[in-house]
Design an enzyme around this catalytic site. Structure first.
Site, short mmCIF file in Angstrom:
data_model
loop_
_atom_site.label_atom_id
_atom_site.label_comp_id
_atom_site.label_asym_id
_atom_site.label_seq_id
_atom_site.Cartn_x
_atom_site.Cartn_y
_atom_site.Cartn_z
N ASP A 127 0.83 -1.20 0.00
CA ASP A 127 0.00 0.00 0.00
C ASP A 127 0.87 1.26 0.00
OD1 ASP A 127 -2.69 -1.04 0.09
OD2 ASP A 127 -2.22 -1.76 2.10
N ASP B 170 -9.95 -5.47 -0.31
CA ASP B 170 -8.97 -5.04 0.68
C ASP B 170 -9.67 -4.22 1.77
OD1 ASP B 170 -6.79 -4.15 2.12
OD2 ASP B 170 -5.92 -2.96 0.50
#
Length: 208
Positions: A27, A167
């Protein structure tokens, strides 16, 4: 990787290497597109040298197209960009493919899947955020289940092989429901890294 212990990052990556995890999800946050800053290319480069799993790089940043070549040089398997951050999404997808990577497109919780109707055949994966992007450990947004079902129908009607990834808030209770709705790829951060036995936690998710 956002939920990993960054003081012992090499050990955390080795755990992933030795686990049944298929990919490592990265990320990247810039503090502009999302209200947080995570890590940049020095960390990505270091991780790429020790991680034996394919890298799934999720760019939560403005102008992700500026970093396509740099991301490709790391040996990244999937470069995931936000629909909301790309003015010329089709061009960005083409450039990701030209650089030798698979192309993923991410949708924020409030962005409907219908915006992808004209591009679904061109993307390798769609990532649906099941929390608001920027921070780990958030509560799962229930509407994601219905959103997955709508996206699965769109993919089927388009007769394409686009994967669905989710996610945010993926754990023992939500993961089976997501798989049943049609999810192909589960991203789990805190649930795995904060577990007393991360490899067993990953193994349990793999069995779904």
């Amino acid at each position: 990787m956002l939920a990993a212990d960054f003081l012992n990052l090499k050990d955390e990556i080795e755990m992933i290497n030795n686990s049944e995890a298929d990919w490592l999800h990265l990320d990247v946050m810039d503090g502009v597109f999302v209200p947080n800053i995570s890590f940049g290319f020095p960390i990505l480069e270091a991780v790429s040298k020790v991680c034996t799993k394919p890298l799934d790089a999720h760019f939560m940043i403005v102008h992700p197209e500026r970093y396509i070549e740099q991301t490709a040089r790391l040996g990244t398997m999937m470069m995931n960009v936000h629909y909301e951050a790309c003015t010329h999404l089709h061009r960005t997808i083409q450039e990701i493919h030209a650089a030798g990577m698979k192309a993923g497109v991410t949708l924020n919780p409030a962005t409907p899947v219908c915006v992808l109707e004209d591009i679904i055949r061109d993307v390798d994966m769609v990532l649906l955020m099941s929390v608001n992007p920027g921070f780990g450990g958030q509560k799962f947004i229930e509407n994601t289940i219905r959103k997955v079902e709508r996206l699965r129908k769109m993919i089927s009607e388009a007769e394409t092989h686009t994967l669905i990834e989710v996610d945010g808030g993926v754990q023992a209770e939500t993961a089976p429901r997501l798989v049943k709705a049609g999810v192909d790829v589960l991203v789990s951060g805190s649930y795995v890294f904060k577990s007393t036995d991360p490899c067993s936690t990953i193994q349990a998710l793999k069995k779904l």
